[in-house]
Design a protein around this motif. Structure first.
Motif, mmCIF file in Angstrom:
data_model
loop_
_atom_site.group_PDB
_atom_site.id
_atom_site.type_symbol
_atom_site.label_atom_id
_atom_site.label_comp_id
_atom_site.label_asym_id
_atom_site.label_seq_id
_atom_site.Cartn_x
_atom_site.Cartn_y
_atom_site.Cartn_z
ATOM 1 N N MET A 1 52.377 45.952 38.828
ATOM 2 C CA MET A 1 51.345 45.370 39.689
ATOM 3 C C MET A 1 51.738 45.586 41.150
ATOM 4 O O MET A 1 52.864 45.261 41.545
ATOM 5 C CB MET A 1 51.210 43.868 39.393
ATOM 6 N N GLU A 2 50.846 46.134 41.940
ATOM 7 C CA GLU A 2 51.142 46.457 43.322
ATOM 8 C C GLU A 2 50.364 45.543 44.270
ATOM 9 O O GLU A 2 49.292 45.024 43.930
ATOM 10 C CB GLU A 2 50.777 47.915 43.608
ATOM 11 N N ARG A 4 48.702 46.383 46.823
ATOM 12 C CA ARG A 4 47.393 46.950 47.134
ATOM 13 C C ARG A 4 46.345 46.573 46.083
ATOM 14 O O ARG A 4 45.195 46.315 46.399
ATOM 15 C CB ARG A 4 47.502 48.477 47.224
ATOM 16 N N GLN A 5 46.775 46.526 44.820
ATOM 17 C CA GLN A 5 45.851 46.111 43.766
ATOM 18 C C GLN A 5 45.405 44.663 43.975
ATOM 19 O O GLN A 5 44.224 44.338 43.864
ATOM 20 C CB GLN A 5 46.524 46.254 42.398
ATOM 21 N N CYS A 8 43.006 44.344 46.949
ATOM 22 C CA CYS A 8 41.636 44.740 46.588
ATOM 23 C C CYS A 8 40.962 43.667 45.753
ATOM 24 O O CYS A 8 39.795 43.325 45.979
ATOM 25 C CB CYS A 8 41.668 46.060 45.808
ATOM 26 N N THR A 35 40.849 50.952 42.014
ATOM 27 C CA THR A 35 42.020 50.075 42.095
ATOM 28 C C THR A 35 41.841 48.855 41.195
ATOM 29 O O THR A 35 42.778 48.433 40.494
ATOM 30 C CB THR A 35 42.258 49.628 43.551
ATOM 31 N N ILE A 36 40.653 48.254 41.209
ATOM 32 C CA ILE A 36 40.388 47.104 40.346
ATOM 33 C C ILE A 36 40.478 47.509 38.878
ATOM 34 O O ILE A 36 41.040 46.792 38.044
ATOM 35 C CB ILE A 36 39.004 46.498 40.650
ATOM 36 N N SER A 38 42.276 49.868 37.577
ATOM 37 C CA SER A 38 43.677 50.060 37.197
ATOM 38 C C SER A 38 44.393 48.732 37.004
ATOM 39 O O SER A 38 45.230 48.581 36.111
ATOM 40 C CB SER A 38 44.398 50.906 38.253
ATOM 41 N N LEU A 39 44.038 47.735 37.831
ATOM 42 C CA LEU A 39 44.636 46.411 37.685
ATOM 43 C C LEU A 39 44.186 45.770 36.377
ATOM 44 O O LEU A 39 44.998 45.137 35.673
ATOM 45 C CB LEU A 39 44.257 45.532 38.882
ATOM 46 N N GLU A 42 46.078 47.319 33.566
ATOM 47 C CA GLU A 42 47.472 46.874 33.534
ATOM 48 C C GLU A 42 47.602 45.470 32.955
ATOM 49 O O GLU A 42 48.547 45.177 32.222
ATOM 50 C CB GLU A 42 48.048 46.908 34.955
#
Length: 296
Positions: A1-2, A4-5, A8, A35-36, A38-39, A42
């Motif tokens: 988890m980053e 930036r994620q 966003c 980005t959303i 990908s989150l 994850e």
């Protein structure tokens, strides 16, 4: 988890829109969507419910939001600590403001702030674009603003605190030929039946006036709604109604008459509002100190 994620995700949650979140983050909408997505992959959970009109949090999204904010606040505090060690304040400061602040010279304040903290980018949002002071408070609680100059009579709502800066009496402004123009002062009851020029519902001046008339059991007819104090004087000047405007709006020697109103608490408050449930950024704290030094 980053980070930036999470940034966003919080932006979309607070804006209820991928488009507005992208504008806030200065990226294209497709980047926010990717980005959303990908989150969500994850975390193996849907965080946002997309409808034709708006974006809403799912149950998992509601659980994640306060945690995501806490992580971003911690990361911001870490950056602030490093910036402080290096002798500077950086970042973006989002300030909400009413269309008029009376005797408060906001451009002068912001100029002084820029000279002291040139690495801070200041973004201004106006009450006209947010829906008056209540809209500014809502933007504050949703994380879209860091600080806001507001005018709301009474105590602050949950999650918000404010510090009073100034209070200015509202005087009755009438044209010279008006039936009350020859008086030195006027009682509130004498204003019954007048057509008023006033701000829209939600603006601080309007809230003060509406409360006073309601408490006195008097009805009031607003014939023209404005968003700038100077416009009010112009409409009065051309005979379209009377107005309750901050003292000093009608300059001495002008073609208008300004009368104090007796028997009513017509003080217009201006406060600097902030979140009470989140630690302000270093930039926000620096601006608060500047306001305290020059206005309180």
């Amino acid at each position: 988890m980053e980070l930036r994620q999470l940034e966003c995700f919080v932006a979309v949650a607070e804006e209820s829109s991928f488009t507005r979140a992208a504008a806030r983050l200065h990226v294209v909408q497709s980047a926010v969507s990717a980005t959303i997505a990908s989150l969500e992959r994850e975390l193996d959970s849907r965080l946002l419910e997309r409808t034709s009109r708006r974006v809403e949090l799912s149950e998992a999204g509601r659980v994640l939001l306060p945690k995501a904010r806490a992580v971003l606040d911690a990361a911001r505090d870490a950056r602030d600590a490093v910036d402080d060690a290096n002798g500077g304040v950086r970042g973006t400061l989002r300030i909400g403001t009413m269309s008029s602040l009376g005797q408060i010279d906001l451009p002068s304040l912001l100029g002084r702030f820029h000279r002291e903290h040139p690495a801070v980018f200041v973004h201004l949002a106006t009450a006209a674009s947010c829906g008056g002071s209540p809209g500014l408070v809502e933007a504050l609680t949703e994380g879209r603003l860091d600080l806001a100059f507001v005018s709301i009579p009474g105590p602050p709502p949950v999650g918000v605190r404010w510090e009073d800066i100034t209070r200015t009496p509202l005087d009755l402004v009438v044209p010279p030929g008006h039936r009350l123009a020859d008086q030195s002062r006027v009682a509130l009851g004498e204003l019954a039946g007048e057509g008023f020029i006033d701000f829209p519902v939600g603006y601080g001046n309007r809230a003060v006036t509406d409360r006073v008339f309601a408490a006195a059991g008097l009805s009031r007819h607003v014939v023209v709604e404005i968003t700038a104090i100077g416009d009010g004087a112009d409409f009065v000047r051309h005979g379209l109604g009377v107005a309750l405007l901050p003292r000093g709006s009608a300059e001495p020697g002008s073609d208008l008459v300004s009368l104090p109103v007796t028997g009513a608490d017509l003080d217009w408050p201006i406060s600097l509002a902030m979140r009470s449930d989140r630690t302000p950024s270093a930039a926000a704290r620096a601006f608060q100190r500047l306001v305290g030094k020059h206005l309180w």
